[in-house]
Design a protein around this motif. Structure first.
Motif, PDB file in Angstrom:
ATOM      1  N   LYS A 146      12.699 -87.385  12.089  1.00  0.00           N
ATOM      2  CA  LYS A 146      12.735 -88.703  11.792  1.00  0.00           C
ATOM      3  C   LYS A 146      11.462 -89.549  12.124  1.00  0.00           C
ATOM      4  O   LYS A 146      10.715 -88.790  12.822  1.00  0.00           O
ATOM      5  N   GLY A 147      10.961 -90.458  11.471  1.00  0.00           N
ATOM      6  CA  GLY A 147       9.728 -91.058  11.882  1.00  0.00           C
ATOM      7  C   GLY A 147       9.806 -92.552  11.265  1.00  0.00           C
ATOM      8  O   GLY A 147      10.679 -92.908  10.773  1.00  0.00           O
ATOM      9  N   ALA A 148       8.594 -93.311  11.740  1.00  0.00           N
ATOM     10  CA  ALA A 148       8.470 -94.608  11.124  1.00  0.00           C
ATOM     11  C   ALA A 148       7.094 -94.933  10.747  1.00  0.00           C
ATOM     12  O   ALA A 148       6.261 -94.592  11.988  1.00  0.00           O
ATOM     13  N   ILE A 149       6.713 -95.686   9.830  1.00  0.00           N
ATOM     14  CA  ILE A 149       5.407 -96.274  10.028  1.00  0.00           C
ATOM     15  C   ILE A 149       5.540 -97.920  10.123  1.00  0.00           C
ATOM     16  O   ILE A 149       6.339 -98.324   9.145  1.00  0.00           O
ATOM     17  N   VAL A 150       4.917 -98.437  10.927  1.00  0.00           N
ATOM     18  CA  VAL A 150       5.001 -99.892  11.153  1.00  0.00           C
ATOM     19  C   VAL A 150       4.036-100.588  10.654  1.00  0.00           C
ATOM     20  O   VAL A 150       2.734-100.001  10.698  1.00  0.00           O
ATOM     21  N   GLY A 151       4.150-101.469   9.722  1.00  0.00           N
ATOM     22  CA  GLY A 151       2.899-102.286   9.111  1.00  0.00           C
ATOM     23  C   GLY A 151       2.071-102.993  10.247  1.00  0.00           C
ATOM     24  O   GLY A 151       2.417-103.011  11.337  1.00  0.00           O
ATOM     25  N   LYS A 194       3.914-102.933   3.962  1.00  0.00           N
ATOM     26  CA  LYS A 194       3.069-103.800   3.837  1.00  0.00           C
ATOM     27  C   LYS A 194       2.930-104.376   5.270  1.00  0.00           C
ATOM     28  O   LYS A 194       3.796-104.066   6.267  1.00  0.00           O
ATOM     29  N   ALA A 195       2.191-105.207   5.633  1.00  0.00           N
ATOM     30  CA  ALA A 195       1.826-105.561   6.978  1.00  0.00           C
ATOM     31  C   ALA A 195       3.146-106.232   7.596  1.00  0.00           C
ATOM     32  O   ALA A 195       3.109-105.979   8.918  1.00  0.00           O
ATOM     33  N   ASP A 196       4.020-106.670   7.191  1.00  0.00           N
ATOM     34  CA  ASP A 196       5.388-107.329   7.790  1.00  0.00           C
ATOM     35  C   ASP A 196       6.242-106.483   7.566  1.00  0.00           C
ATOM     36  O   ASP A 196       7.568-106.718   7.439  1.00  0.00           O
TER      37      ASP A 196
END
Length: 194
Positions: A83-88, A159-161
């Protein structure tokens, strides 16, 4: 906490027939389910964010079920996950860490023989950022043939948010795996390691 606001989802599937050597009887299949959500904490520091993990649980379950469906519908064929995540850029890395419990347990609850910890990665990035999601065996982390990764990302997110949440599953070992170690057929399934 607010319910996750979804902007888009995507499923990426791969079928790997060989890596230059002889083709196996059954190709390796990998799939990633990606969901872009609004980051409710973007642009500000919030001390108590843990409640959002509970809000993410239904999304995790839905994504895990979509992955099993993308890989043929039989949860018994799933041998690897991650699993993973990219945070804006208006968020912080800790916002991606909120995915650990809802994403990991969703996959473990969806498939059989899943005692191993679900490997994870996260980073800050904008649209087009790529993420190498680690994959290990679902029932024993020491199964070396299943150490793998799947590169994922979306051209327009996060996107950033926003936060891009990812779950990955695979149907077996790396094609041509031959570096020794614990074999999947020898897993005892007692401790998530061996």
């Amino acid at each position: 906490m607010p319910e996750p606001v979804i902007r888009k989802t995507a499923i990426l599937t791969e079928t790997i027939y060989h890596e230059g050597g002889p083709a196996p009887d059954t190709p390796l299949r990998r799939a990633a389910c990606m969901t872009v959500i609004a980051n409710p904490f973007a642009g500000r520091y919030v001390e108590d964010i843990q409640g959002f993990m509970k809000d993410l649980e239904p999304l995790g379950k839905e994504m895990a079920q979509q992955l099993v469906a993308a890989l043929g519908g039989d949860p018994a064929v799933i041998e690897g996950y991650g699993k993973g995540a990219i945070v804006g850029t208006n968020g912080e890395l800790e916002h991606g860490a909120l995915w650990h419990v809802p994403g990991g347990y969703a996959m473990r609850d969806t498939i059989a023989d899943s005692m191993a910890i679900v490997p994870s990665t996260k980073k800050i990035g904008g649209p087009g950022t790529r993420l190498d999601v680690p994959i290990t065996h679902t029932n024993a982390s020491y199964v070396r043939s299943h150490f793998d990764a799947m590169e994922v990302g979306l051209s327009d997110g996060p996107k950033a948010d926003e936060i891009l949440l990812v779950l990955v599953m695979s149907t077996g070992a790396r094609i041509h795996a031959r570096v020794g170690g614990l074999a999947a057929k020898d897993v005892k399934g007692e401790d998530g390691l061996r």
